[in-house]
Design a protein around this motif. Structure first.
Motif, PDB file in Angstrom:
ATOM      1  N   LEU A 109      -8.496   0.884  -1.545  1.00 23.00           N
ATOM      2  CA  LEU A 109      -7.108   0.782  -1.985  1.00 23.00           C
ATOM      3  C   LEU A 109      -7.023   0.537  -3.495  1.00 23.00           C
ATOM      4  CD1 LEU A 109      -5.582  -1.301   0.955  1.00 23.00           C
ATOM      5  CD2 LEU A 109      -5.484   1.175   0.581  1.00 23.00           C
ATOM      6  N   LYS A 110      -7.984  -0.221  -4.029  1.00 25.07           N
ATOM      7  CA  LYS A 110      -8.015  -0.441  -5.483  1.00 25.07           C
ATOM      8  C   LYS A 110      -8.316   0.859  -6.218  1.00 25.07           C
ATOM      9  CE  LYS A 110     -10.360  -3.086  -9.120  1.00 25.07           C
ATOM     10  NZ  LYS A 110     -11.428  -4.075  -9.442  1.00 25.07           N
ATOM     11  N   ALA A 111      -9.271   1.643  -5.700  1.00 23.68           N
ATOM     12  CA  ALA A 111      -9.610   2.921  -6.326  1.00 23.68           C
ATOM     13  C   ALA A 111      -8.412   3.861  -6.340  1.00 23.68           C
ATOM     14  CB  ALA A 111     -10.784   3.561  -5.593  1.00 23.68           C
ATOM     15  N   LEU A 112      -7.637   3.844  -5.271  1.00 20.92           N
ATOM     16  CA  LEU A 112      -6.426   4.661  -5.236  1.00 20.92           C
ATOM     17  C   LEU A 112      -5.404   4.177  -6.266  1.00 20.92           C
ATOM     18  CD1 LEU A 112      -5.975   5.117  -1.389  1.00 20.92           C
ATOM     19  CD2 LEU A 112      -6.271   6.964  -3.053  1.00 20.92           C
ATOM     20  N   ALA A 113      -5.215   2.861  -6.340  1.00 22.21           N
ATOM     21  CA  ALA A 113      -4.254   2.303  -7.298  1.00 22.21           C
ATOM     22  C   ALA A 113      -4.656   2.636  -8.734  1.00 22.21           C
ATOM     23  CB  ALA A 113      -4.143   0.797  -7.101  1.00 22.21           C
ATOM     24  N   GLU A 114      -5.951   2.593  -9.020  1.00 21.91           N
ATOM     25  CA  GLU A 114      -6.431   2.906 -10.365  1.00 21.91           C
ATOM     26  C   GLU A 114      -6.164   4.363 -10.739  1.00 21.91           C
ATOM     27  OE1 GLU A 114     -10.120  -0.326 -10.562  1.00 21.91           O
ATOM     28  OE2 GLU A 114     -10.514   1.785 -10.055  1.00 21.91           O
ATOM     29  N   ARG A 115      -5.995   5.210  -9.743  1.00 24.31           N
ATOM     30  CA  ARG A 115      -5.710   6.629  -9.988  1.00 24.31           C
ATOM     31  C   ARG A 115      -4.221   6.943  -9.892  1.00 24.31           C
ATOM     32  NH1 ARG A 115     -10.515   5.546  -8.539  1.00 24.31           N
ATOM     33  NH2 ARG A 115     -12.316   6.831  -9.109  1.00 24.31           N
ATOM     34  N   GLY A 116      -3.417   5.907  -9.802  1.00 26.97           N
ATOM     35  CA  GLY A 116      -1.970   6.094  -9.859  1.00 26.97           C
ATOM     36  C   GLY A 116      -1.249   6.123  -8.534  1.00 26.97           C
ATOM     37  N   ALA A 117      -1.940   5.803  -7.444  1.00 25.79           N
ATOM     38  CA  ALA A 117      -1.285   5.822  -6.138  1.00 25.79           C
ATOM     39  C   ALA A 117      -0.415   4.585  -5.964  1.00 25.79           C
ATOM     40  CB  ALA A 117      -2.336   5.894  -5.027  1.00 25.79           C
ATOM     41  N   GLU A 118       0.851   4.785  -5.657  1.00 28.11           N
ATOM     42  CA  GLU A 118       1.780   3.693  -5.357  1.00 28.11           C
ATOM     43  C   GLU A 118       2.410   3.984  -4.001  1.00 28.11           C
ATOM     44  OE1 GLU A 118       4.614   3.125  -8.435  1.00 28.11           O
ATOM     45  OE2 GLU A 118       3.121   2.796 -10.015  1.00 28.11           O
ATOM     46  N   PHE A 119       2.068   3.183  -3.018  1.00 29.28           N
ATOM     47  CA  PHE A 119       2.566   3.412  -1.667  1.00 29.28           C
ATOM     48  C   PHE A 119       4.020   2.980  -1.554  1.00 29.28           C
ATOM     49  CE2 PHE A 119      -1.992   3.426  -0.891  1.00 29.28           C
ATOM     50  CZ  PHE A 119      -2.123   4.476   0.015  1.00 29.28           C
ATOM     51  N   GLY A 120       4.806   3.804  -0.881  1.00 33.22           N
ATOM     52  CA  GLY A 120       6.204   3.487  -0.650  1.00 33.22           C
ATOM     53  C   GLY A 120       6.389   2.580   0.550  1.00 33.22           C
ATOM     54  N   GLU A 121       7.641   2.424   0.961  1.00 33.04           N
ATOM     55  CA  GLU A 121       7.956   1.570   2.099  1.00 33.04           C
ATOM     56  C   GLU A 121       7.359   2.148   3.380  1.00 33.04           C
ATOM     57  OE1 GLU A 121      12.167   3.413   3.695  1.00 33.04           O
ATOM     58  OE2 GLU A 121      12.197   1.525   2.575  1.00 33.04           O
ATOM     59  N   SER A 122       7.147   1.272   4.324  1.00 34.82           N
ATOM     60  CA  SER A 122       6.632   1.696   5.621  1.00 34.82           C
ATOM     61  C   SER A 122       7.744   2.317   6.449  1.00 34.82           C
ATOM     62  CB  SER A 122       6.040   0.484   6.360  1.00 34.82           C
ATOM     63  OG  SER A 122       5.570   0.855   7.636  1.00 34.82           O
ATOM     64  N   VAL A 123       7.429   3.442   7.086  1.00 35.11           N
ATOM     65  CA  VAL A 123       8.360   4.084   8.002  1.00 35.11           C
ATOM     66  C   VAL A 123       7.707   4.171   9.377  1.00 35.11           C
ATOM     67  CG1 VAL A 123       9.438   5.421   6.160  1.00 35.11           C
ATOM     68  CG2 VAL A 123       7.571   6.428   7.494  1.00 35.11           C
ATOM     69  N   THR A 124       8.520   4.290  10.385  1.00 34.79           N
ATOM     70  CA  THR A 124       8.021   4.454  11.752  1.00 34.79           C
ATOM     71  C   THR A 124       8.103   5.921  12.133  1.00 34.79           C
ATOM     72  OG1 THR A 124       8.757   2.239  12.384  1.00 34.79           O
ATOM     73  CG2 THR A 124       8.336   3.800  14.160  1.00 34.79           C
ATOM     74  N   GLN A 125       7.012   6.444  12.676  1.00 42.49           N
ATOM     75  CA  GLN A 125       6.980   7.836  13.126  1.00 42.49           C
ATOM     76  C   GLN A 125       6.641   7.869  14.615  1.00 42.49           C
ATOM     77  OE1 GLN A 125       4.216   9.969  10.632  1.00 42.49           O
ATOM     78  NE2 GLN A 125       5.638  10.088   8.933  1.00 42.49           N
ATOM     79  N   THR A 126       7.441   8.588  15.356  1.00 42.05           N
ATOM     80  CA  THR A 126       7.179   8.806  16.774  1.00 42.05           C
ATOM     81  C   THR A 126       6.998  10.296  17.002  1.00 42.05           C
ATOM     82  OG1 THR A 126       8.538   6.890  17.364  1.00 42.05           O
ATOM     83  CG2 THR A 126       8.027   8.444  19.121  1.00 42.05           C
ATOM     84  N   ASP A 127       5.806  10.684  17.422  1.00 40.23           N
ATOM     85  CA  ASP A 127       5.457  12.091  17.588  1.00 40.23           C
ATOM     86  C   ASP A 127       5.322  12.421  19.071  1.00 40.23           C
ATOM     87  OD1 ASP A 127       5.287  12.290  14.832  1.00 40.23           O
ATOM     88  OD2 ASP A 127       3.130  11.921  14.790  1.00 40.23           O
TER      89      ASP A 127
END
Length: 204
Positions: A20-38
């Protein structure tokens, strides 16, 4: 267009934090959590489990509580390293009525419900520059009921860019510390888990 995707079990402890740190260092910013029902359907005259296809009706509900629907068709995987496949995903209008209407139409056409997969998802989008150019990625952090946490890395490519996109996704995953990708879909894993538990057959 092809969906070029890799999926990994999200490791625990320090390894999880490092990814998760490696992703953040590359600019990844996670949005709010959503619920998905497939809700997955099987074709009335051919078995998607045998043809490696998938058809689902997805309901997405965010913090506003308003469900949005979409239908997704995925073709067979085209290589042995990634989950690259043709994908079509028309979106439906907001509200549950359109989702229910589509699902009912499929049932009346002879499609059979196979399984329902529920999860919470956070999504980040980022651009990564490499020796072969810039690549746009969608990274999702999923918590699936009954399976645990997974991280998916996805990009889109046409025929001309397909090989480069596959190589780029594999390289990016290795760069942030992800190993041993999972090529089974969440549906396949849930069905296998159900069989192991003695809860019945594949339903396809």
């Amino acid at each position: 267009m092809y969906e070029v995707e890799l999926k990994f079990p999200l490791p625990d402890g320090a390894d999880r934090d490092a990814v998760l740190k490696a992703l953040a260092e590359r600019g990844a910013e996670f949005g709010e959590s959503v619920t998905q029902t497939d809700v997955y359907f099987n074709h009335p005259v051919r078995d998607f489990a045998e043809t490696d296809e998938a058809l689902r009706v997805r309901t997405v509900t965010g913090s506003d509580g308003v469900p949005h629907g979409r239908m997704t068709y995925k073709g067979p995987k085209v290589d042995a390293d990634t989950k690259t496949r043709v994908e079509f995903e028309p979106q439906l209008a907001a509200g549950p009525d359109d989702v229910h209407a589509l699902a009912e139409a499929l049932r009346r056409l002879g499609f059979r419900e196979v399984f329902t997969v529920s999860k919470s998802r956070r999504t980040a989008r980022l651009t990564v520059s490499g020796s072969d150019g810039r690549h746009e990625y969608e990274v999702t952090q999923d918590s699936i009921q009954g399976l645990g946490e997974y991280l998916e890395i996805e990009t889109a490519a046409d025929d001309d860019a397909l090989d480069a996109a596959r190589k780029a996704v594999l390289a990016f995953a290795a760069e942030i510390g992800l190993k041993k990708s999972e090529r089974r879909s969440y549906l396949e894993m849930m069905l296998e888990r159900s069989e192991t538990a003695g809860a019945g057959g594949r339903g396809t």
